[in-house]
Design an enzyme around this catalytic site. Structure first.
Site, PDB file in Angstrom:
ATOM      1  N   THR A   4      22.089 -59.581 -27.918  1.00  0.00           N
ATOM      2  CA  THR A   4      21.557 -60.194 -29.133  1.00  0.00           C
ATOM      3  C   THR A   4      21.277 -61.665 -28.877  1.00  0.00           C
ATOM      4  O   THR A   4      22.107 -62.375 -28.310  1.00  0.00           O
ATOM      5  CB  THR A   4      22.541 -60.056 -30.302  1.00  0.00           C
ATOM      6  OG1 THR A   4      22.712 -58.660 -30.608  1.00  0.00           O
ATOM      7  CG2 THR A   4      22.013 -60.756 -31.549  1.00  0.00           C
TER       8      THR A   4
ATOM      9  N   PHE B 164      20.764 -65.343 -30.351  1.00  0.00           N
ATOM     10  CA  PHE B 164      21.143 -66.179 -31.487  1.00  0.00           C
ATOM     11  C   PHE B 164      20.432 -67.529 -31.389  1.00  0.00           C
ATOM     12  O   PHE B 164      20.153 -68.015 -30.295  1.00  0.00           O
ATOM     13  CB  PHE B 164      22.657 -66.435 -31.506  1.00  0.00           C
ATOM     14  CG  PHE B 164      23.482 -65.242 -31.897  1.00  0.00           C
ATOM     15  CD1 PHE B 164      23.946 -65.095 -33.200  1.00  0.00           C
ATOM     16  CD2 PHE B 164      23.817 -64.274 -30.972  1.00  0.00           C
ATOM     17  CE1 PHE B 164      24.711 -64.008 -33.569  1.00  0.00           C
ATOM     18  CE2 PHE B 164      24.584 -63.170 -31.331  1.00  0.00           C
ATOM     19  CZ  PHE B 164      25.036 -63.046 -32.634  1.00  0.00           C
TER      20      PHE B 164
END
Length: 285
Positions: A179, A181
């Site tokens: 992921t 960020f």
């Protein structure tokens, strides 16, 4: 500055309950900041704009699940600036209450995205998936329950916080699950051209003329600027007004980038740079 004010400036806001993957990202990327849990993405943004936190850590995309939809609508009106990016490897763990054995597990709860990323593991072991609002919340609720045949799929941090026992580590079906960020702040902290590889993120809306998008993006090709991301989303519920979010490699002061942005602005009704920041090392992995 008072000690209280200094403490407030050391907070970094994230969306989710304690133990969420977003908190794990905060702890790993910004260990000197105190993670501040927020119920929603806009609450994490408000924590920064209102001075209760100095930073916000927001997920924008996952290598398997794609973009985080709410974020792209939030970024243009948030008033915050992107100052860094961080890539968190997502490691899912199957956990249960102390004393529970793996063979006792009949059901596993987690966020739908997390369940989708461990589907093959659960199917192979005949464990029934059941959706929950978030990974950390599922872990907390299991810890407070008396269920001895249920498990959750969550982070190692959630197991530590809620006293759960990890039965199986790293059960994700794809090892490259990551992921991305964005670290956000009230004031820009733009990288300089000498800081090494730089990413520039911006949003724009093309003019309502034929081939506007084609012409707007042509400058990046002719000037040799690499665009690593281009995503569209509807503006204000309209099917005709479309905003675009883009990441490019390079600094606005670099001549090729400057020329490409000039051409983009000529064919756009709006253009806003969200941040100029150093490229994360994981981008090239």
């Amino acid at each position: 500055m008072t000690d209280a004010a200094a403490s407030e400036k050391k907070r970094i806001a994230y969306q989710g309950e304690p133990g969420a993957f977003s908190e794990l990202a905060c702890r790993r990327y910004a260990p000197d900041f105190e993670p501040l849990p927020c119920g929603a993405f806009d609450e994490a943004v408000e924590a920064v704009t209102e001075g209760r936190a100095a930073r916000a850590m927001l997920p924008v995309e996952n290598s398997l699940a794609g973009r985080v939809g709410d974020i792209h609508h939030l970024l243009p009106r948030a008033g915050l600036h992107i100052i860094a990016e961080y890539f968190l490897p997502v490691e899912h763990h199957l956990m249960a209450k102390p004393g529970v054995k793996f063979e006792d597990i009949k059901l596993a709860r987690s966020h739908p995205v997390a369940l989708a990323q461990v589907r093959e593991f659960l199917h192979a072991h005949k464990i029934r998936p059941e959706t929950a609002g978030d990974t950390a919340g599922a872990a907390r609720r299991l810890a407070e329950s008396s269920h001895m045949d249920e498990a959750v799929v969550a982070s190692v941090l959630a197991a530590e916080l809620y006293g759960l026992n990890i039965l199986k580590h790293n059960i994700e079906d794809a090892p490259h699950n990551t992921t991305r960020f964005l670290e956000m702040a009230n004031e820009p902290m733009d990288a300089s051209p000498e800081d090494g590889p730089v990413v520039t993120s911006f949003i724009f809306e093309v003019r309502n003329i034929p081939a506007a998008l084609y012409k707007a993006l042509g400058g990046f090709a002719t000037n040799g600027v690499n665009m690593t991301k281009l995503e569209s989303y509807q503006l204000g519920g309209s099917f005709s007004a479309t905003m675009f979010y883009a990441d490019i490699e390079g600094h606005p002061q670099d001549e090729p980038v400057r020329l490409a942005l000039e051409e983009l602005s000529f064919f756009s009704s709006s253009l806003k740079i969200l941040g100029v920041y150093k490229k994360g090392r994981e981008r090239n992995v």
